[in-house]
Design a protein around this motif. Structure first.
Motif, short mmCIF file in Angstrom:
data_model
loop_
_atom_site.label_atom_id
_atom_site.label_comp_id
_atom_site.label_asym_id
_atom_site.label_seq_id
_atom_site.Cartn_x
_atom_site.Cartn_y
_atom_site.Cartn_z
N PRO A 182 0.84 -1.22 0.00
CA PRO A 182 0.06 0.61 0.00
C PRO A 182 1.10 1.12 0.08
CG PRO A 182 0.16 -0.75 2.47
CD PRO A 182 0.76 -2.04 1.35
N LEU A 183 2.23 1.14 0.38
CA LEU A 183 2.92 2.24 0.34
C LEU A 183 3.43 3.12 -1.03
CD1 LEU A 183 4.93 1.34 3.47
CD2 LEU A 183 2.67 2.38 3.71
N LEU A 184 3.27 4.34 -1.34
CA LEU A 184 4.01 4.68 -2.51
C LEU A 184 5.55 3.99 -2.36
CD1 LEU A 184 4.07 7.64 -4.13
CD2 LEU A 184 5.34 8.47 -2.21
N ILE B 118 6.80 1.89 -5.78
CA ILE B 118 8.05 2.60 -6.67
C ILE B 118 8.75 1.05 -6.94
CG2 ILE B 118 10.19 4.04 -6.19
CD1 ILE B 118 8.18 5.86 -4.85
N GLY B 119 9.26 0.47 -5.88
CA GLY B 119 10.29 -0.37 -5.55
C GLY B 119 9.75 -1.16 -6.37
N ASN B 120 8.23 -1.54 -6.62
CA ASN B 120 7.68 -2.46 -7.29
C ASN B 120 7.85 -2.35 -8.93
OD1 ASN B 120 6.24 -5.32 -7.82
ND2 ASN B 120 4.60 -2.94 -8.93
N GLU B 121 7.63 -1.52 -8.94
CA GLU B 121 7.42 -0.89 -10.27
C GLU B 121 8.61 -0.68 -10.75
OE1 GLU B 121 6.09 2.38 -13.22
OE2 GLU B 121 7.38 3.36 -11.77
N ARG B 122 10.14 -0.40 -10.16
CA ARG B 122 11.33 -0.87 -10.66
C ARG B 122 12.19 -2.50 -10.76
NH1 ARG B 122 13.84 2.69 -6.84
NH2 ARG B 122 14.34 1.45 -6.02
N GLU B 123 11.24 -3.30 -9.90
CA GLU B 123 11.65 -4.61 -9.82
C GLU B 123 10.78 -5.05 -11.90
OE1 GLU B 123 13.12 -6.46 -8.49
OE2 GLU B 123 12.70 -8.67 -9.74
N TRP B 124 9.29 -4.83 -11.04
CA TRP B 124 9.21 -5.22 -12.83
C TRP B 124 9.73 -4.85 -14.24
CZ3 TRP B 124 6.29 -1.68 -16.58
CH2 TRP B 124 5.80 -1.80 -17.14
N ARG B 125 9.56 -3.56 -14.29
CA ARG B 125 10.70 -2.76 -15.70
C ARG B 125 11.80 -3.83 -15.73
NH1 ARG B 125 11.38 3.50 -13.31
NH2 ARG B 125 13.61 2.13 -13.07
N ARG B 126 12.43 -4.54 -14.64
CA ARG B 126 13.85 -5.02 -14.57
C ARG B 126 13.59 -6.57 -15.50
NH1 ARG B 126 17.02 -3.35 -10.62
NH2 ARG B 126 15.65 -4.48 -9.07
N THR B 127 11.79 -7.11 -15.54
CA THR B 127 12.23 -8.64 -15.11
C THR B 127 10.77 -8.76 -15.95
OG1 THR B 127 10.05 -8.02 -13.12
CG2 THR B 127 12.80 -9.05 -13.19
N SER B 128 10.30 -7.97 -16.24
CA SER B 128 9.00 -7.82 -17.36
C SER B 128 9.04 -8.22 -19.13
CB SER B 128 8.05 -6.76 -17.18
OG SER B 128 8.33 -4.91 -17.01
N PHE C 22 -5.44 22.60 -14.45
CA PHE C 22 -6.33 21.35 -15.46
C PHE C 22 -5.52 20.16 -14.87
CE2 PHE C 22 -1.27 20.44 -16.62
CZ PHE C 22 -0.89 21.51 -16.14
N GLY C 23 -6.02 19.23 -15.88
CA GLY C 23 -6.50 17.83 -15.82
C GLY C 23 -5.65 17.01 -16.41
N GLY C 24 -5.32 15.76 -15.67
CA GLY C 24 -4.87 14.83 -16.53
C GLY C 24 -4.61 13.57 -16.07
N ASN C 25 -4.60 12.21 -16.39
CA ASN C 25 -4.95 11.00 -16.06
C ASN C 25 -4.09 10.23 -15.23
OD1 ASN C 25 -7.88 9.76 -18.00
ND2 ASN C 25 -6.00 9.89 -19.32
N ASP C 26 -2.73 10.39 -15.02
CA ASP C 26 -1.84 10.32 -14.07
C ASP C 26 -1.84 8.69 -15.14
OD1 ASP C 26 -0.10 10.08 -12.61
OD2 ASP C 26 -1.42 10.68 -11.01
N GLY C 27 -0.93 7.81 -14.19
CA GLY C 27 -0.81 6.48 -15.31
C GLY C 27 -1.80 6.22 -14.96
N ILE C 28 -2.27 5.63 -16.55
CA ILE C 28 -2.72 4.68 -16.53
C ILE C 28 -2.42 3.06 -17.22
CG2 ILE C 28 -3.73 4.57 -19.30
CD1 ILE C 28 -4.34 7.06 -19.50
N ARG C 29 -3.42 2.37 -16.47
CA ARG C 29 -2.68 0.82 -16.45
C ARG C 29 -1.20 0.47 -16.68
NH1 ARG C 29 -7.07 -2.05 -20.19
NH2 ARG C 29 -8.54 0.19 -18.70
N ASP C 30 -0.98 0.70 -15.33
CA ASP C 30 0.63 -0.03 -15.13
C ASP C 30 0.53 0.05 -13.95
OD1 ASP C 30 0.28 2.56 -13.44
OD2 ASP C 30 1.65 3.86 -14.69
N THR C 31 1.92 -0.93 -13.18
CA THR C 31 1.89 -1.17 -12.02
C THR C 31 1.33 -0.68 -10.78
OG1 THR C 31 4.20 -0.30 -11.83
CG2 THR C 31 4.18 -2.40 -12.81
N TRP C 32 0.96 0.87 -10.64
CA TRP C 32 0.96 1.85 -10.02
C TRP C 32 -0.82 1.37 -10.33
CZ3 TRP C 32 3.53 5.79 -7.28
CH2 TRP C 32 4.76 6.13 -7.75
#
Lengths: 399, 399
Positions: free
Chosen positions: A77-79, A83-93, A293-303
């Protein structure tokens, strides 16, 4: 040969029937009497509502799973978990920033977005790999999608030595904007972090877009430090604060002092209008003259599993978050993904006006509010004066 | 002749490939080895994800503008503005509760909803006109959509003399549930209003579903008065509190005392997960054993331009409101519009199990979370053992 397009039988938000004359990618005439340019391709809009091309003010095309197999999210649940999960996913996916950013960017265009600001991860693991991928996508899409790239230290800046230098390289290699992230709660030293960000921006003469998730009083503290530095360094009008959750959670008097300084320093605010966080007060910000103004932020990613590359859906979510129900209020939600976003990001030559780049969208809707809540299929998308999508599907590239 | 259907080559949420054998509107067998009934219509699901028919726990089909021309919302900001505006609109718009409820109900079924609780306005202007319209729709849809009708005093009860009697008539004429609305802030006398509601429910032996928008401490006060009366009257397990905004805004200790009583008295909670209001804590309520479920509330009416008759989209909005990102968390959002909603409303014979009414939905999705965030077109909808929609479109009625 001059390239021209004539879009007739379309309707402005005020109900007026108009035609649009487009020459060499620009709006040459717009009105009831606009005549067709010589040798123009003629397109009958069938009475549809004419909107300007949409503007995505904040997303992360480099790491979306759009169009890929479903990513099963089992992240803590933490920020810092994310961040850590995503770094790992980038390396392995087998992550491929070029392919993934291209897939999402194409989907954005098919749904009517013609300008987009994306934050691209720069860190000591990925180094400039994401940037290179997104630069390739920008090049591929250059005639269609006007893309701004933010060099974004997703894993923190000062806490990962070497990141400042990589951000500098990114700015030298084509990133348009310097990003930053939670100077206190991620970087651990708000003064040193902000000083480094301001120094880097000034060295490369680039604007700043800072992700400020820090809540309540700590967010207010960091924000004040930032505003002091914007003022001292003369960066008025060149800074965006993204998220700014703290501005939705402070006592009114404290909040209003900050908002008045934000207005004075021409700092813009970006929100994705998250329903589970506090958010800056939209109407009040507008009353004070702040560009929000507005934006989506991340779209269907590991976040996050959520999000679609559809700025009408984002406008709807902004409308719901701020409880905008009246038709006139819903035009504010649409402004967040069109004119206000172009202003906030500094996209030039934008809008439904003569001289602007011809970025247009047609939808079957009675009013802007109707378009926002029903999110109809985009009948036609024109980017840079060319028809690029029909009925939600990209048209084949021109021969 | 026995009516039977065999749905083969479908996938449960856990990935298991199964078939479903359906006889006379009921699930007769469900599993890898389920055999086809004799003379069954055979339907190949193409490996799609099998879900139970969705449950709409709280809507207002009697006054939706679904499928009608766009309603331009120019209503003032107060609850009483909205109530007054709607009464006026009903009088002047050619409102037809039968036609409008039918249009929306059909759209619900096409998107996979097979059970629905709707609140129907009863007041001294409209009298029983809305009820009669919705009863006609219920009759028309009786083989497809299991509809519960709540007799709902939208304009207040005690403040409009004659309303109590009309509510009684509505319950006598076919309404299943007694509704109520903000006993303090609308009716102006929480004790008298709640006493009247409880007396009426007991006289007609009907359960209660009360709209409690009252915020913070006044909401907590009214809620406590209600719980006292549920306990004293023996109506445990027969009351739903809709909205319950106050439960998202109280100090934890005060809130938890209320939640513990709600659990003890088997009162259920309904939320539409509005992003601009405080909401009861979903995970905590579930941990305490409270049935908490979801609904759209009004869909495209004079109150709100938002909403679609799609319970997957509502599940997505619930997920976003409660920041549910993990796949396992998103099954909670889906539970809110399926099993928990059936339990909260008291719909019998529900679910993906032998003996239940065969209400089934097929979608192309890898997991439940994937279905919730992507809201794919419904490949197939089975209601009461019959195929009623394909690819999002109702199938023609059987000859």
């Amino acid at each position: 040969m001059t390239r021209s397009l004539y879009l007739c039988n379309v309707r402005l938000a005020d109900g007026q029937q108009v035609s649009v004359s487009i020459v060499d990618g620009r709006i040459d005439a717009l009105g009831a009497d606009a005549a067709a340019p010589r040798d123009a391709q003629i397109e009958d809009g069938g009475g549809a509502l004419l909107l300007p091309g949409f503007v995505e003010g904040h997303t992360h095309v480099d790491k979306s799973n759009w169009g890929r197999p479903w990513y099963r999210n089992e992240v803590g649940p933490l920020l810092t978990d994310r961040i850590g999960n995503e770094r790992e996913w980038r390396r392995t996916s087998g992550h491929d920033a070029a392919a993934q950013s291209l897939a999402l960017s194409r989907a954005f265009v098919a749904a009517g977005t013609t300008r987009l600001r994306t934050h691209v991860d720069i860190d000591t693991d990925a180094r400039l790999r994401h940037l290179e991928g997104v630069l390739a996508t920008r090049q591929t899409m250059r005639d269609t999608l006007d893309m701004q790239i933010v060099a974004f230290p997703q894993s923190g800046m000062l806490i990962r030595p070497g990141t400042v230098e990589l951000l500098g390289e990114a700015l030298a290699e084509g990133a348009d904007v310097l990003g930053a992230l939670d100077p206190a709660l991620i970087d651990g030293d708000p003064v040193a972090s902000l000083n480094a960000t301001l120094a880097l921006a000034q060295r490369y003469r680039k604007p700043i877009d800072i992700h400020l998730h820090e809540p309540g009083e700590i967010g207010a503290f960091t924000l004040k430090l930032l505003l002091d530095r914007v003022q001292a360094s003369g960066m008025q009008g060149q800074v965006v604060v993204s998220h700014g959750f703290c501005l939705g959670a402070l006592p009114e008097r404290e909040r209003d002092v900050l908002l008045d300084r934000i207005a004075d320093l021409r700092v813009a605010l970006l929100t994705s209008a998250p329903p589970s966080c506090t958010v800056p007060p939209l109407k009040l910000c507008r009353e004070k003259g702040i560009t929000m103004f507005g934006g989506n932020d991340g779209i269907r990613d590991t976040w996050t599993p959520y999000g679609v590359p559809d700025m009408l859906e984002r406008a709807m979510l902004i409308g719901m978050r701020y409880d905008l129900r009246r038709d006139d209020d819903l035009t504010i939600a649409f402004d967040c993904v069109s004119d206000a976003a172009a202003r906030g990001c500094g996209f030039a030559d934008y809008g439904l006006r003569v001289g602007a780049r011809a970025d247009l969208v047609l939808v079957d809707a009675e009013t802007v509010a109707h378009a926002v809540v029903t999110r109809p299929v985009r009948k036609l998308v024109v980017a840079n004066g060319r028809i690029v999508a029909r009925d939600g599907v990209l048209t084949p590239p021109r021969a």
